[in-house]
Design a protein around this motif. Sequence first.
Motif, short mmCIF file in Angstrom:
data_model
loop_
_atom_site.label_atom_id
_atom_site.label_comp_id
_atom_site.label_asym_id
_atom_site.label_seq_id
_atom_site.Cartn_x
_atom_site.Cartn_y
_atom_site.Cartn_z
N GLN A 92 0.83 -1.21 0.00
CA GLN A 92 0.00 0.00 0.00
C GLN A 92 0.86 1.25 0.00
N ASP A 93 1.90 1.24 0.81
CA ASP A 93 2.77 2.41 0.92
C ASP A 93 3.48 2.68 -0.40
N MET A 94 3.99 1.63 -1.02
CA MET A 94 4.66 1.77 -2.31
C MET A 94 3.71 2.36 -3.35
N GLU A 95 2.48 1.85 -3.39
CA GLU A 95 1.51 2.32 -4.38
C GLU A 95 1.16 3.79 -4.15
N ARG A 96 0.95 4.17 -2.89
CA ARG A 96 0.63 5.58 -2.59
C ARG A 96 1.77 6.50 -2.98
N ARG A 97 2.98 6.11 -2.63
CA ARG A 97 4.12 6.99 -2.91
C ARG A 97 4.34 7.14 -4.40
N ALA A 98 4.19 6.06 -5.13
CA ALA A 98 4.34 6.15 -6.58
C ALA A 98 3.28 7.07 -7.17
N ALA A 99 2.04 6.97 -6.67
CA ALA A 99 0.97 7.82 -7.17
C ALA A 99 1.24 9.29 -6.86
N ARG A 100 1.71 9.57 -5.66
CA ARG A 100 2.01 10.96 -5.29
C ARG A 100 3.11 11.53 -6.16
N GLY B 131 3.79 10.51 -9.21
CA GLY B 131 3.49 10.37 -10.63
C GLY B 131 4.41 9.39 -11.33
N MET B 132 4.85 8.36 -10.61
CA MET B 132 5.79 7.39 -11.15
C MET B 132 5.08 6.06 -11.40
N THR B 133 5.41 5.44 -12.52
CA THR B 133 4.90 4.09 -12.79
C THR B 133 5.58 3.10 -11.86
N LEU B 134 4.79 2.19 -11.29
CA LEU B 134 5.36 1.19 -10.39
C LEU B 134 4.54 -0.09 -10.48
N ASN B 135 5.21 -1.18 -10.80
CA ASN B 135 4.59 -2.49 -10.77
C ASN B 135 4.83 -3.10 -9.39
N LEU B 136 3.79 -3.33 -8.64
CA LEU B 136 3.96 -3.82 -7.27
C LEU B 136 4.59 -5.20 -7.22
N ARG B 137 4.35 -5.99 -8.26
CA ARG B 137 4.94 -7.33 -8.32
C ARG B 137 5.60 -7.49 -9.69
N ALA C 93 21.43 9.10 -12.84
CA ALA C 93 20.57 8.61 -13.92
C ALA C 93 20.75 7.11 -14.12
N LEU C 94 21.97 6.62 -13.93
CA LEU C 94 22.22 5.19 -14.08
C LEU C 94 21.49 4.38 -13.00
N VAL C 95 21.61 4.82 -11.75
CA VAL C 95 20.92 4.12 -10.67
C VAL C 95 19.41 4.15 -10.89
N HIS C 96 18.90 5.31 -11.25
CA HIS C 96 17.46 5.42 -11.47
C HIS C 96 17.03 4.60 -12.68
N GLY C 97 17.85 4.58 -13.71
CA GLY C 97 17.51 3.81 -14.90
C GLY C 97 17.42 2.32 -14.61
N LEU C 98 18.35 1.81 -13.82
CA LEU C 98 18.34 0.39 -13.48
C LEU C 98 17.15 0.04 -12.60
N THR C 99 16.90 0.86 -11.59
CA THR C 99 15.76 0.56 -10.72
C THR C 99 14.44 0.72 -11.46
N ARG C 100 14.37 1.69 -12.35
CA ARG C 100 13.16 1.87 -13.16
C ARG C 100 12.95 0.68 -14.09
N ALA C 101 14.04 0.13 -14.64
CA ALA C 101 13.92 -1.03 -15.51
C ALA C 101 13.26 -2.19 -14.79
N CYS C 102 13.58 -2.34 -13.51
CA CYS C 102 12.99 -3.41 -12.72
C CYS C 102 11.55 -3.10 -12.35
N TRP C 103 11.32 -1.93 -11.76
CA TRP C 103 10.04 -1.63 -11.13
C TRP C 103 9.00 -1.01 -12.06
N ALA C 104 9.43 -0.56 -13.21
CA ALA C 104 8.48 0.03 -14.16
C ALA C 104 8.59 -0.57 -15.56
N GLY C 105 9.73 -1.16 -15.88
CA GLY C 105 9.97 -1.63 -17.24
C GLY C 105 9.84 -3.11 -17.45
N GLU C 106 9.57 -3.86 -16.37
CA GLU C 106 9.45 -5.32 -16.46
C GLU C 106 10.67 -5.96 -17.13
#
Length: 206
Positions: free
Chosen positions: A72-80, A82-88, A116-129
Amino acid sequence: MERLDTDMAQIDYYFATLSPYTYLAGTELERIAAAHDATITYKPLDIMQLFARTGGTPPKDRHPNRQDYRLQDMERRAARLGMTLNLRPAHWPTNMAPSSYAIIAAQQAGGGDLGALVHGLTRACWAGEQDIAEESVIRDCLAAAGFDPDLASSGLLAGAETYERNLDEAVKAGVFGAPFYVTDDGQRFWGQDRLPDLDWYLSSKR
């Protein structure tokens, strides 16, 4: 009182490339550091080993109440934010070491944007599948952040040694989670939601 250029603030940034909260931190740390003329040392580590050494519990082993709240916390924070986040995400968990080694190699090589590199890698996991243990994914993230993609496969031995040393240094510095920010005077800030506190603290020291 303003800091002298020779007395710039230093931030040790401990994080895990599989951490959703590292992803949700975005590049706010880099913005704060730039605002205060502070430098950042990036210290990726094995978060599961950190939990084991500091009394933490991996998410899958936590009580269902804690697991549900985390989602729930992850979903709320992503919404606040404006970031795409796949919970699983499809590729979680995966091997953190290859992406961590690439960050270590990039920090040593210079020439690109580490935030940008750190964010890109974490985004690849949590938003890019995407599986951030795969070399092709790491190479793409390196290139997007302005680094040589070949860093994904070079310096593996040095990367492994630094990766292990980062874990030891984290435990000695009082770190127990990710993301975690430690200033050169020993102030510790746990979690991306404490970045405003870090910003305030650095302002108070000027």
